[in-house]
Motif scaffolding. Structure first.
Motif, PDB file in Angstrom:
ATOM      1  N   PHE A 145       0.834  -1.210   0.000  1.00  0.00           N
ATOM      2  CA  PHE A 145       0.000   0.000   0.000  1.00  0.00           C
ATOM      3  C   PHE A 145       0.867   1.258   0.000  1.00  0.00           C
ATOM      4  O   PHE A 145       0.595   2.203  -0.744  1.00  0.00           O
ATOM      5  CB  PHE A 145      -0.935  -0.016   1.219  1.00  0.00           C
ATOM      6  N   VAL A 184      -5.240   6.155 -10.325  1.00  0.00           N
ATOM      7  CA  VAL A 184      -5.827   5.483  -9.155  1.00  0.00           C
ATOM      8  C   VAL A 184      -6.411   4.134  -9.572  1.00  0.00           C
ATOM      9  O   VAL A 184      -6.260   3.133  -8.858  1.00  0.00           O
ATOM     10  CB  VAL A 184      -6.898   6.369  -8.479  1.00  0.00           C
ATOM     11  N   ALA A 185      -7.063   4.082 -10.724  1.00  0.00           N
ATOM     12  CA  ALA A 185      -7.635   2.815 -11.208  1.00  0.00           C
ATOM     13  C   ALA A 185      -6.534   1.784 -11.449  1.00  0.00           C
ATOM     14  O   ALA A 185      -6.691   0.607 -11.089  1.00  0.00           O
ATOM     15  CB  ALA A 185      -8.435   3.055 -12.488  1.00  0.00           C
ATOM     16  N   TRP A 188      -5.157   0.717  -8.034  1.00  0.00           N
ATOM     17  CA  TRP A 188      -6.133  -0.154  -7.356  1.00  0.00           C
ATOM     18  C   TRP A 188      -6.084  -1.560  -7.931  1.00  0.00           C
ATOM     19  O   TRP A 188      -6.170  -2.544  -7.202  1.00  0.00           O
ATOM     20  CB  TRP A 188      -7.523   0.456  -7.474  1.00  0.00           C
ATOM     21  N   LEU A 191      -3.114  -3.192  -6.456  1.00  0.00           N
ATOM     22  CA  LEU A 191      -3.336  -3.536  -5.044  1.00  0.00           C
ATOM     23  C   LEU A 191      -4.234  -4.746  -4.880  1.00  0.00           C
ATOM     24  O   LEU A 191      -4.029  -5.562  -3.969  1.00  0.00           O
ATOM     25  CB  LEU A 191      -3.948  -2.343  -4.307  1.00  0.00           C
ATOM     26  N   LEU A 192      -5.227  -4.885  -5.735  1.00  0.00           N
ATOM     27  CA  LEU A 192      -6.158  -6.020  -5.622  1.00  0.00           C
ATOM     28  C   LEU A 192      -5.496  -7.335  -6.015  1.00  0.00           C
ATOM     29  O   LEU A 192      -5.980  -8.403  -5.650  1.00  0.00           O
ATOM     30  CB  LEU A 192      -7.380  -5.788  -6.486  1.00  0.00           C
TER      31      LEU A 192
END
Length: 193
Positions: A145, A184-185, A188, A191-192
């Motif tokens: 993160f 950000v997309a 993300w 991160l997923l």
């Protein structure tokens, strides 16, 4: 009758059809490396802007491919193909949407130059995704993160510097917000995974 070509103009007029393939590949790799340098170390906006005006899509294509492979390798076996394809859709469709937004706001940029800048600016996110491959699972989520926040800040900062210069002062927020949302997309998605 045409005037004789000066030596400078004569060199510019010679096509690359007779050039050896190795020379062509090396020239393109140097161009990709220079653009990555401008994105990763954005010291002078005018120098970087001039360097990125000569757009290419090789660097963004390779960065997208590398990110796809990283996320594909880290995905569960039954989702690998979906993840691989999703990265391409998000990167290229997102770059197109952000570019059309800048153009509709009166931006003074060519379509491919904008896609080129947005594509090169995912490099910090690709580096962070690669670093996350080697994190132990015990501390992985927190460090992952933090790495994504740093990479997101870096990617957004590099691209916003270029994109905000393209539109009028009263429309900068409307041009910059989709750029931030685009990165950000991607962050993300990393991160997923």
């Amino acid at each position: 009758m045409d005037a004789p070509l000066s030596s400078e103009r004569a060199v510019d007029c010679i096509g690359t059809l007779d050039e050896p393939v190795v020379d062509t590949i090396m020239r393109d790799l140097r161009s990709v490396g220079k653009k990555l340098y401008y994105v990763m170390l954005p010291r002078s906006r005018s120098e970087a802007g001039a360097g990125l005006k000569q757009w290419d899509l090789w660097g963004p294509l390779f960065l997208c491919l590398i990110l796809s492979i990283i996320l594909w390798a880290n995905a569960p076996e039954n989702q690998q193909e979906v993840v691989f394809g999703l990265v391409y859709v998000i990167v290229w469709l997102g770059a197109v949407v952000v570019t059309f937004n800048a153009l509709l706001l009166g931006g003074k940029i060519s379509f491919f130059q904008s896609v080129c800048v947005l594509g090169y600016c995912i490099c910090p996110l690709v580096l962070a995704a690669f670093a996350c491959l080697f994190l132990p699972s015990s501390i992985g989520s927190i460090v992952k993160f933090i790495l994504m926040l740093i990479a997101l800040h870096w990617a957004t900062g590099a691209s916003v510097g270029f994109m905000s210069e393209l539109v009028a002062e009263d429309r900068k927020a409307l041009a910059v917000y989709p750029v931030w949302l685009f990165y950000v997309a991607i962050a993300w998605l990393i991160l997923l995974n």
